[in-house]
Design an enzyme around this catalytic site. Sequence first.
Site, mmCIF file in Angstrom:
data_model
loop_
_atom_site.group_PDB
_atom_site.id
_atom_site.type_symbol
_atom_site.label_atom_id
_atom_site.label_comp_id
_atom_site.label_asym_id
_atom_site.label_seq_id
_atom_site.Cartn_x
_atom_site.Cartn_y
_atom_site.Cartn_z
ATOM 1 N N ASP A 292 -23.884 6.175 1.922
ATOM 2 C CA ASP A 292 -23.267 6.232 0.509
ATOM 3 C C ASP A 292 -21.595 6.376 1.694
ATOM 4 O OD1 ASP A 292 -22.185 6.151 -1.108
ATOM 5 O OD2 ASP A 292 -22.368 8.197 -1.592
ATOM 6 N N HIS A 293 -20.489 6.035 1.059
ATOM 7 C CA HIS A 293 -19.284 6.000 0.949
ATOM 8 C C HIS A 293 -18.716 7.239 0.167
ATOM 9 C CE1 HIS A 293 -19.286 1.630 1.702
ATOM 10 N NE2 HIS A 293 -18.793 2.531 2.296
ATOM 11 N N PHE A 472 -19.918 6.049 -5.464
ATOM 12 C CA PHE A 472 -21.071 5.292 -5.626
ATOM 13 C C PHE A 472 -21.736 3.915 -4.925
ATOM 14 C CE2 PHE A 472 -17.577 6.671 -8.336
ATOM 15 C CZ PHE A 472 -17.924 8.591 -9.012
ATOM 16 N N HIS A 473 -22.557 4.469 -3.345
ATOM 17 C CA HIS A 473 -23.008 3.050 -2.918
ATOM 18 C C HIS A 473 -23.701 3.474 -1.789
ATOM 19 C CE1 HIS A 473 -18.049 1.508 -2.818
ATOM 20 N NE2 HIS A 473 -18.532 1.750 -3.982
ATOM 21 N N PRO A 474 -25.239 4.418 -2.457
ATOM 22 C CA PRO A 474 -25.713 4.276 -1.547
ATOM 23 C C PRO A 474 -26.445 3.300 -1.176
ATOM 24 C CG PRO A 474 -26.650 5.265 -3.824
ATOM 25 C CD PRO A 474 -24.660 4.769 -3.918
#
Length: 536
Positions: A292-293, A472-474
């Site tokens: 994630d980021h 919010f990039h899993p």
Amino acid sequence: MTDYDYIIIGAGSAGCVLAERLSTSGRHKVLVLEAGGRGRSPWISLPLGYGKTFFDPAVNWKYQTEPEEALAGRSGYWPRGKVVGGSGAINALVYARGLPHDFDDWETSGATGWGWDAVRLTYEAMETRVTARGDRQGNGPLHVQDVSDQIHPVNRHFFAAAGELGLPLTKDINGSANEGAAVYRINTSGGRRMHSARAYLAPALKRRNVTLMTGVLVERIVFEGRRAAAVQLSQRGRALTLRAGREIILSAGAVTSPRLLQLSGIGPAELLQSHGITPLLDAPHVGGNLQDHLGINYYFRATEPTLNNALRPLLGKVRAALQYGLTRRGPLALSVNQCGGYFRSAPKLRRPDQQLYFNPVTYTTTPNGKRTVVQPDPFPGFIIGFQPSRPTSRGRIDISAADPVAPPRIRPNSLATEEDTAQVIAGGRLCQRLISTKALEGLVESAMDPDLRRMDDDQILADFRERCGTVFHPSGTCRMGSDPAVSVVSPRLKVHGIEGIRVADASVFPNITSGNTNAPTMMLAHRAADLILEDA
């Protein structure tokens, strides 16, 4: 028992694309299952409505991670879409393909056929790129809008600061010159959100061979031997088992796709047995490789008007609403993330290592009963923030019980490598250099604590641990690769060792892309449909 050719689990960014592509010929009967509702809220259609859906349990799973020692013992908030359109229906709309090396790294890691030269053609096929003047390039279903003529004037200081530092400027981070300061392209058409449900699923639902079921809890996948044959689910108290004649496609996202595999007996055998699930296949990598980021924002009071001045006062709200209602333009038609881009934190680096955001607004979140309200501040302000583009830490997502309603165990394992902590310091220093330029010094009335300008390396890292959050990039929890010993699905997205089931969503990313992940998720689904139809 009802028969379909393809059952797609999840009507999110990937599932909507698959539904349209698999049903185009009219030869295949397609069923799409979605846990959430139809997504008729006006806040979904309104681009700036992101602030309203961010904490709304009606359309948002509102997951929480386990506390992380590396993040000062904090538990992270993970919004995920619980609605037709998925997270693409509640995100901030930034359309970022990713950088070419992201996909070349996919191929190098064993995802044969997923290098940049291949995925670039898919992007071009799915996009209609709309210029600020309204000219169109391409003929794809997904509109990618240039809003450079609508952004707030205060953004000019960001571009001036980048130029002052000798950083590149670019017109489009998705173009051939993709590095540097840019106005972010967004997924809108006619001033309304153009997520995959609008671009793909809405046309597909006009066909007689496509069915959408909402409010569905998928409990597990039913196998006959080692072939996926049906889906067991409940809908408004009814228990149903629906058969798939050809394939079941998991597009439930990086959180739920690995959970459904585990609930169905595919996952780490020891974990499954501990919850009373009989393993069908010992697959230790299901749920692993989580990426994630992580990002952070720095807030500043401004010396000139920003979006706060337009959106906080009642009169400003009325003006913005009238402008949007009459013209479908103005601040309500835009993302909160107006500018940013990919940057190298040091000139010697081979490729960009940071993504930056410059937002002409500051805001406060306050609890209000069961909801949380996001409100622009009552004074002019702006945000500068960053996220390291390619983190090297890896975490896990697993079931917490055999009950499909039980929340997942999300363990991001953030900042677990020295490389990641070094990237945090590098990103903080880059933002520090930007905010110290003459171009931005004149815009700053004062810093809202903490003050980035006064931080040394240790303080940058300590502050990041205290305040950072997911962007919010899993992704990565059902990793794609040719070697079953280190991956979950093949390059054709078939689950290793099992027939009749594929995974097609961000969970199969071998590595996270350098920017926002919604665009590559839709691209992956577009290509996945080609693979499925080839095999059919």
